[in-house]
Design a protein around this motif. Structure first.
Motif, PDB file in Angstrom:
ATOM      1  N   SER A   1       0.790  -1.233   0.000  1.00 26.47           N
ATOM      2  CA  SER A   1       0.000   0.000   0.000  1.00 26.47           C
ATOM      3  C   SER A   1       0.826   1.289   0.000  1.00 26.47           C
TER       4      SER A   1
ATOM      5  N   ALA B   1      -0.010   3.991  -2.746  1.00 32.74           N
ATOM      6  CA  ALA B   1      -0.311   5.379  -2.374  1.00 32.74           C
ATOM      7  C   ALA B   1       0.454   6.354  -3.262  1.00 32.74           C
TER       8      ALA B   1
ATOM      9  N   TRP C   1      -2.364   9.319   0.012  1.00 33.33           N
ATOM     10  CA  TRP C   1      -1.264   8.898   0.879  1.00 33.33           C
ATOM     11  C   TRP C   1      -1.787   7.969   1.978  1.00 33.33           C
TER      12      TRP C   1
ATOM     13  N   ALA D   1      -3.637   5.422   1.569  1.00 30.88           N
ATOM     14  CA  ALA D   1      -4.157   4.255   0.843  1.00 30.88           C
ATOM     15  C   ALA D   1      -4.308   3.034   1.746  1.00 30.88           C
TER      16      ALA D   1
ATOM     17  N   THR E   1      -0.763   4.855   6.692  1.00 27.24           N
ATOM     18  CA  THR E   1      -0.653   3.747   5.745  1.00 27.24           C
ATOM     19  C   THR E   1       0.396   2.743   6.205  1.00 27.24           C
TER      20      THR E   1
END
Length: 390
Positions: free
Chosen positions: A33, A37, A50, A52, A127
């Motif tokens: 991720s 992102a 960002w 994500a 994230t």
């Protein structure tokens, strides 16, 4: 999509093959991720991406859970040994670690070079924190196994979240005391997640330290030594953070701490819902009854189980902690959660909503008998809460 994991019988013995086999690779989407992102921000120019990892956990997985539904299928008994020994499933967890750490290094690079304000840096920390939290779950799977290399891999996975003591406490504390008032990782009826979090964190650290102190004392060794599994796991975190700060500078230090806190908070939120309010009865001897399926909340929601290596089949895990994730069975006699962890973790952050959903289910599980429930000591429960479970 009930039956996704059902068997495909062949003509000969040993021909069964899980139809979920290659779906387990979807779990690698979580550690990917940070890269996703970056790609999304570059493609759409929207700083929200960002985060994500958070969007994956809070939006994508819950939605897919709704669409995909539950999978209650279990492997046949005659296939269990071959399934347990299939190394493909081990590599699904092994591969999580290099991708996890590649994402952490990439995040450090972005924090120091990308045109980000502090909200974007915080979003990236969230994230990476999601990756760390699911990484604790990968460590959970590996740390239960006998091979030495898998236990060391568990410690490596835990280093990012500063939670190396979990390796000791979970195996030698939680699994012995689960669903009792003595277990800091078992949430009590009426206890909010925000009250549970500091109790579980501090209680877990203390329990892990006492276990290692006593274990080493029995062997005639010093507590403060490299053989202390709490100390050597924490040392990995210190070394990891020191290297990242040395390479990228002190500016990454706050974000490393933020992602670590998010990571272990996600782990503790899973702890919170796994045994909420459940209680093992005390026997006349003063000991607690053996752990049974009714002492863990379970969920067969397909998508979240794929991302969490069947953690939601929690009753079978407590009955057979050495059993690998691909062989864990759905247990219909266990209390069932209304959704997967990816949904309920976020619900647990809002205590009134959590209690509205879960308290009636808990009380119904015990037929409304509050004496059978693991209640916060000294708490007073409103009569309507008891009647709600009848």
């Amino acid at each position: 999509m009930r039956g996704v994991g059902s068997s495909r019988a062949g003509r000969g013995r040993g021909s069964w093959r899980s139809s979920k086999r290659h779906l387990w690779l979807l779990g690698l989407m979580a550690p990917l991720s940070p890269f996703v992102a970056w790609l999304l921000v570059r493609a759409f120019g929207l700083g929200l991406f960002w985060a994500a990892g958070v969007l994956l956990m809070a939006v994508v997985i819950p939605l897919v859970d709704v669409v995909a539904g539950v999978d209650k299928a279990n492997p046949p008994d005659e296939a269990m040994t071959a399934l347990e020994n299939d190394r493909f499933y081990r590599w699904c967890t092994y591969l999580y670690l290099p991708v996890q750490y590649a994402g952490l290094v990439f995040a450090c690079y972005l924090w120091t070079t990308a045109p980000m304000g502090w909200p974007e840096r915080l979003a990236m920390a969230a994230t990476v924190g999601v990756v760390a939290g699911i990484g604790i779950n990968a460590a959970h799977e590996l740390g239960h196994k006998r091979p030495t290399h898998e236990r060391w891999l568990a410690k490596i996975a835990l280093a990012q979240s500063l939670y190396g003591h979990f390796y000791v406490e979970h195996n030698h504390g939680h699994h012995l005391r689960v669903a009792t008032p003595e277990d800091p990782a078992t949430a009590r009826f009426g206890e909010s997640f925000w009250a549970f979090l500091p109790r579980s964190v501090t209680g877990g650290v203390g329990s892990a330290w006492r276990h290692e102190r006593d274990r080493l004392a029995r062997r005639g060794e010093r507590t403060w030594s490299p053989r202390n599994d709490v100390l050597n796991a924490w040392a990995m975190s210190v070394a990891l953070f020191a290297v990242l700060i040395a390479v990228f500078g002190w500016s990454v230090a706050p974000w490393l701490l933020v992602q670590a806190v998010i990571g272990f908070a996600l782990l503790e939120s899973a702890n919170y819902l796994e045994h909420y309010g459940l209680l093992r009865a005390k026997l006349p001897s003063g000991r607690y009854e053996r752990v049974a399926p009714e002492h863990s909340w379970n969920s067969d929601h397909l998508c979240s189980n794929l991302f969490l290596y069947h953690l939601q089949r929690h009753s079978d895990h407590h009955a057979n902690p050495l059993r690998r994730y691909q062989t864990l069975r759905s247990m219909p006699e266990a209390p069932q959660l209304p959704a997967g962890y990816a949904t309920l973790i976020w619900l647990s952050f809002v205590p009134p909503l959590w209690r509205r959903v879960m308290d009636p289910r808990l009380l119904a599980h015990y037929g409304g008998d509050l004496s059978l429930v693991n209640v916060v000591p000294g708490s007073v429960v409103a009569p309507e809460r008891v009647s709600a479970g009848r």
